[in-house]
Design an enzyme around this catalytic site. Structure first.
Site, PDB file in Angstrom:
ATOM      1  N   ASP A 195       0.846  -1.189   0.000  1.00  0.00           N
ATOM      2  CA  ASP A 195       0.000   0.000   0.000  1.00  0.00           C
ATOM      3  C   ASP A 195       0.884   1.241   0.000  1.00  0.00           C
ATOM      4  O   ASP A 195       1.940   1.261   0.651  1.00  0.00           O
ATOM      5  CB  ASP A 195      -0.918   0.018   1.227  1.00  0.00           C
ATOM      6  CG  ASP A 195      -2.020  -1.029   1.149  1.00  0.00           C
ATOM      7  OD1 ASP A 195      -2.473  -1.331   0.035  1.00  0.00           O
ATOM      8  OD2 ASP A 195      -2.444  -1.522   2.206  1.00  0.00           O
TER       9      ASP A 195
ATOM     10  N   ASP B 273      -7.125  -1.301  -4.391  1.00  0.00           N
ATOM     11  CA  ASP B 273      -8.195  -0.889  -3.479  1.00  0.00           C
ATOM     12  C   ASP B 273      -9.111   0.134  -4.142  1.00  0.00           C
ATOM     13  O   ASP B 273     -10.332   0.106  -3.949  1.00  0.00           O
ATOM     14  CB  ASP B 273      -7.607  -0.304  -2.196  1.00  0.00           C
ATOM     15  CG  ASP B 273      -6.765  -1.295  -1.421  1.00  0.00           C
ATOM     16  OD1 ASP B 273      -7.039  -2.508  -1.505  1.00  0.00           O
ATOM     17  OD2 ASP B 273      -5.828  -0.864  -0.728  1.00  0.00           O
TER      18      ASP B 273
END
Length: 171
Positions: A125, A143
């Protein structure tokens, strides 16, 4: 009696969008990890509210269900594959463009993060939104695809008429 089919009239567009989204996600992650070398750079302020950072997520959304052990990692990979397969079957028979895009984006995001779990043991991330002392979670393009896909499916669900759910696929 209706046959359960893995290929439907919308399979090709779902496949193309899903593969494109997954490839963009994986290319960006590879660039951030190896080209830009975000781990060595640390926090990079892009705007007053957006930073690039390196976070390995061993869980799922919002860091829930952290899985440091291999069993948990592979269970999450398995769940990812099951969800992607279910969305594939559902999306392959979608009747509207918004549905096709929604299912494809969720598949792209799920597989993009699933590849991370297989290759790296966790999901990479990078994007960190924050305002003042409020800090939102750190996320990646996969995401974004999942959230956009779910939003498209929810939006599409409100576009249909009140009797759409009762119609058969042949109507």
């Amino acid at each position: 009696m209706t046959r359960f089919r893995f290929w439907g009239h919308a399979s090709l567009p779902v496949l193309c969008i899903a593969v494109a989204g997954m490839l963009v996600d994986q290319a960006f992650k590879a660039w951030m990890l190896y080209g830009f070398d975000i781990a060595a750079r640390g926090r990079v302020a892009v705007t007053p509210f957006l930073d690039l950072v390196m976070v390995w997520n061993y869980g799922i959304s919002y860091g829930l269900f952290q899985q440091e052990a291999d069993l948990g990692r592979w269970l999450l990979v398995g769940v990812t594959l099951v969800v992607a397969a279910l969305f594939w079957v559902w999306g392959s028979h979608a009747t509207r463009k918004m549905q096709v895009a929604g299912f494809a984006l969720v598949i792209a995001g799920a597989l993009g993060n699933g590849i991370d779990r297989v290759v790296h043991g966790a999901v990479a991330d990078f994007f960190h939104f924050h305002v003042g002392s409020f800090s939102w979670y750190v996320f990646n393009l996969a995401d974004v695809w999942i959230v956009a896909g779910v939003a498209a499916l929810l939006y599409d669900s409100f576009l249909g008429g009140p009797n759409d759910a009762a119609k058969s696929p042949s109507e």
